[in-house]
Design a protein around this motif. Sequence first.
Motif, PDB file in Angstrom:
ATOM      1  N   TYR A  57      27.913  44.333  42.700  1.00 46.57           N
ATOM      2  CA  TYR A  57      27.343  44.711  43.883  1.00 46.57           C
ATOM      3  C   TYR A  57      26.347  44.082  44.902  1.00 46.57           C
ATOM      4  O   TYR A  57      25.513  44.441  45.564  1.00 46.57           O
ATOM      5  CB  TYR A  57      26.726  46.477  43.525  1.00 46.57           C
ATOM      6  CG  TYR A  57      27.668  47.209  43.268  1.00 46.57           C
ATOM      7  CD1 TYR A  57      29.228  47.298  43.453  1.00 46.57           C
ATOM      8  CD2 TYR A  57      27.576  48.227  42.098  1.00 46.57           C
ATOM      9  CE1 TYR A  57      30.010  48.074  43.278  1.00 46.57           C
ATOM     10  CE2 TYR A  57      28.465  49.305  41.933  1.00 46.57           C
ATOM     11  CZ  TYR A  57      29.686  49.230  42.337  1.00 46.57           C
ATOM     12  OH  TYR A  57      30.612  50.035  41.716  1.00 46.57           O
ATOM     13  N   ARG A  64      30.758  43.753  51.261  1.00 50.87           N
ATOM     14  CA  ARG A  64      31.821  43.345  51.508  1.00 50.87           C
ATOM     15  C   ARG A  64      32.762  44.330  52.424  1.00 50.87           C
ATOM     16  O   ARG A  64      33.244  45.479  51.565  1.00 50.87           O
ATOM     17  CB  ARG A  64      32.860  42.977  50.055  1.00 50.87           C
ATOM     18  CG  ARG A  64      32.007  42.034  49.432  1.00 50.87           C
ATOM     19  CD  ARG A  64      32.840  41.847  48.002  1.00 50.87           C
ATOM     20  NE  ARG A  64      32.395  40.868  47.189  1.00 50.87           N
ATOM     21  CZ  ARG A  64      31.315  41.053  46.269  1.00 50.87           C
ATOM     22  NH1 ARG A  64      30.841  42.376  46.346  1.00 50.87           N
ATOM     23  NH2 ARG A  64      30.664  40.071  45.696  1.00 50.87           N
ATOM     24  N   GLU A  99      36.242  45.762  51.186  1.00 49.49           N
ATOM     25  CA  GLU A  99      36.533  46.041  49.745  1.00 49.49           C
ATOM     26  C   GLU A  99      37.029  47.366  49.634  1.00 49.49           C
ATOM     27  O   GLU A  99      36.547  48.327  50.419  1.00 49.49           O
ATOM     28  CB  GLU A  99      35.326  45.623  49.090  1.00 49.49           C
ATOM     29  CG  GLU A  99      35.243  46.400  47.509  1.00 49.49           C
ATOM     30  CD  GLU A  99      34.001  45.965  46.823  1.00 49.49           C
ATOM     31  OE1 GLU A  99      33.564  44.822  46.303  1.00 49.49           O
ATOM     32  OE2 GLU A  99      33.226  46.974  46.772  1.00 49.49           O
ATOM     33  N   ARG A 105      37.649  50.195  46.653  1.00 52.76           N
ATOM     34  CA  ARG A 105      37.344  50.602  45.007  1.00 52.76           C
ATOM     35  C   ARG A 105      38.376  51.292  44.441  1.00 52.76           C
ATOM     36  O   ARG A 105      38.699  52.470  45.128  1.00 52.76           O
ATOM     37  CB  ARG A 105      36.014  51.143  44.765  1.00 52.76           C
ATOM     38  CG  ARG A 105      34.941  50.070  45.081  1.00 52.76           C
ATOM     39  CD  ARG A 105      33.455  50.493  44.915  1.00 52.76           C
ATOM     40  NE  ARG A 105      32.549  49.715  45.593  1.00 52.76           N
ATOM     41  CZ  ARG A 105      31.238  50.094  45.686  1.00 52.76           C
ATOM     42  NH1 ARG A 105      30.744  51.269  45.274  1.00 52.76           N
ATOM     43  NH2 ARG A 105      30.587  49.502  46.476  1.00 52.76           N
ATOM     44  N   TYR A 132      36.322  53.822  50.205  1.00 52.98           N
ATOM     45  CA  TYR A 132      36.525  52.698  51.160  1.00 52.98           C
ATOM     46  C   TYR A 132      35.491  53.106  52.227  1.00 52.98           C
ATOM     47  O   TYR A 132      35.067  54.226  52.707  1.00 52.98           O
ATOM     48  CB  TYR A 132      37.869  52.816  51.839  1.00 52.98           C
ATOM     49  CG  TYR A 132      37.868  51.462  52.892  1.00 52.98           C
ATOM     50  CD1 TYR A 132      38.023  50.459  52.809  1.00 52.98           C
ATOM     51  CD2 TYR A 132      38.206  52.034  54.128  1.00 52.98           C
ATOM     52  CE1 TYR A 132      38.045  49.465  53.754  1.00 52.98           C
ATOM     53  CE2 TYR A 132      38.405  51.064  55.136  1.00 52.98           C
ATOM     54  CZ  TYR A 132      38.290  49.739  54.950  1.00 52.98           C
ATOM     55  OH  TYR A 132      38.570  48.938  55.801  1.00 52.98           O
ATOM     56  N   GLN A 173      37.571  46.325  42.025  1.00 54.46           N
ATOM     57  CA  GLN A 173      36.960  45.882  43.274  1.00 54.46           C
ATOM     58  C   GLN A 173      37.905  44.937  43.922  1.00 54.46           C
ATOM     59  O   GLN A 173      38.206  43.756  43.355  1.00 54.46           O
ATOM     60  CB  GLN A 173      35.714  45.338  43.165  1.00 54.46           C
ATOM     61  CG  GLN A 173      34.735  46.419  42.849  1.00 54.46           C
ATOM     62  CD  GLN A 173      33.213  45.730  42.675  1.00 54.46           C
ATOM     63  OE1 GLN A 173      32.997  44.746  41.612  1.00 54.46           O
ATOM     64  NE2 GLN A 173      32.284  45.662  43.824  1.00 54.46           N
ATOM     65  N   ILE A 174      38.665  45.320  45.029  1.00 53.99           N
ATOM     66  CA  ILE A 174      39.667  44.514  45.515  1.00 53.99           C
ATOM     67  C   ILE A 174      39.824  44.305  47.055  1.00 53.99           C
ATOM     68  O   ILE A 174      39.604  45.580  47.875  1.00 53.99           O
ATOM     69  CB  ILE A 174      41.135  45.087  44.951  1.00 53.99           C
ATOM     70  CG1 ILE A 174      41.199  44.916  43.671  1.00 53.99           C
ATOM     71  CG2 ILE A 174      42.217  44.179  45.834  1.00 53.99           C
ATOM     72  CD1 ILE A 174      42.475  45.750  42.885  1.00 53.99           C
ATOM     73  N   ASP A 175      39.842  43.403  47.734  1.00 48.22           N
ATOM     74  CA  ASP A 175      39.794  43.101  49.054  1.00 48.22           C
ATOM     75  C   ASP A 175      41.296  43.961  49.590  1.00 48.22           C
ATOM     76  O   ASP A 175      42.309  43.814  49.044  1.00 48.22           O
ATOM     77  CB  ASP A 175      39.733  41.530  49.561  1.00 48.22           C
ATOM     78  CG  ASP A 175      39.580  41.686  51.058  1.00 48.22           C
ATOM     79  OD1 ASP A 175      38.452  41.640  51.560  1.00 48.22           O
ATOM     80  OD2 ASP A 175      40.613  41.406  51.890  1.00 48.22           O
ATOM     81  N   LYS A 176      40.979  44.590  50.891  1.00 51.57           N
ATOM     82  CA  LYS A 176      42.194  45.335  51.504  1.00 51.57           C
ATOM     83  C   LYS A 176      43.359  44.356  51.655  1.00 51.57           C
ATOM     84  O   LYS A 176      44.504  44.953  51.722  1.00 51.57           O
ATOM     85  CB  LYS A 176      41.854  45.964  52.483  1.00 51.57           C
ATOM     86  CG  LYS A 176      41.459  45.354  53.795  1.00 51.57           C
ATOM     87  CD  LYS A 176      40.912  46.184  54.820  1.00 51.57           C
ATOM     88  CE  LYS A 176      40.352  45.292  55.957  1.00 51.57           C
ATOM     89  NZ  LYS A 176      39.914  46.311  57.136  1.00 51.57           N
ATOM     90  N   LYS A 228      44.504  41.816  49.967  1.00 49.75           N
ATOM     91  CA  LYS A 228      44.954  41.434  48.842  1.00 49.75           C
ATOM     92  C   LYS A 228      46.374  42.214  48.392  1.00 49.75           C
ATOM     93  O   LYS A 228      46.600  43.401  48.740  1.00 49.75           O
ATOM     94  CB  LYS A 228      44.118  41.731  47.281  1.00 49.75           C
ATOM     95  CG  LYS A 228      43.076  40.744  47.480  1.00 49.75           C
ATOM     96  CD  LYS A 228      43.622  39.253  46.882  1.00 49.75           C
ATOM     97  CE  LYS A 228      42.306  38.230  46.890  1.00 49.75           C
ATOM     98  NZ  LYS A 228      42.655  36.992  46.369  1.00 49.75           N
TER      99      LYS A 228
END
Length: 230
Positions: free
Chosen positions: A22, A26, A29, A31, A137, A182-185, A187
């Motif tokens: 954290y 981001r 990001e 979750r 989000y 935690q993943i970028d949208k 991906k």
Amino acid sequence: MSDCCCNPGVGKRPNTWGDPDYEAYRPGEVRLYGRPAICRPIFTINPDELDKLVESEISNKTIAGTDNKEISQSVRRVLERHIRDGIIGAKGENIMLALFDGSEYCSLPVQLNIKDCCCDGDGSYLNSIGVIYGYAYEGHCYKLPKPQIMFLPAHPKNIVKSEHGCECECGYDPALGYAVWQIDKQKAVIALDIRSDNLKTLVLDENIPGNRSPLAYAQSMSLAPQRYRE
């Protein structure tokens, strides 16, 4: 959705890859909250113990002076590659759907179109599997209407608890089996649509006229011949 712990238990406290990061904001990001799959080594016994078992098995069948230890290590590596690539898990652009019918393993490899996302090129883009129940989000928590099984390009992390009042992030308590990803949208992920029912319900009833999906109907379009204007 309430921030208090209100979700049912899904398993034991999971083994995760540390705490979430954290340190920075981001904007893209997402979750994901859910139950991570249990990860185990390919062989449940120590590799050194396995090498000794193989070495003792072949020692009576090799000539004097043969390096049985090197042979046993080679055998273990071959078995590991075969099990990893041919039976279990995700490798590169493939996932393997498999079952054991009592005597044989039946497997179906599924080719995936995620080549552009595999930046490292070593086949390790997908890192974990989880049953996802909700997500967060842009500072808001949401629940999925139906849990989804996903192959994800990140490892699960610990859910951070609050120091005051409610103890769970978005209502998901790690003591009840939940973890966070935690993943970028942008991906790529893989979501499996799994349904279980009798054949009549899943095939016959769903294909009765009126219940069919629009995709089940063939679409055709006829064009009128073009005519020149006078």
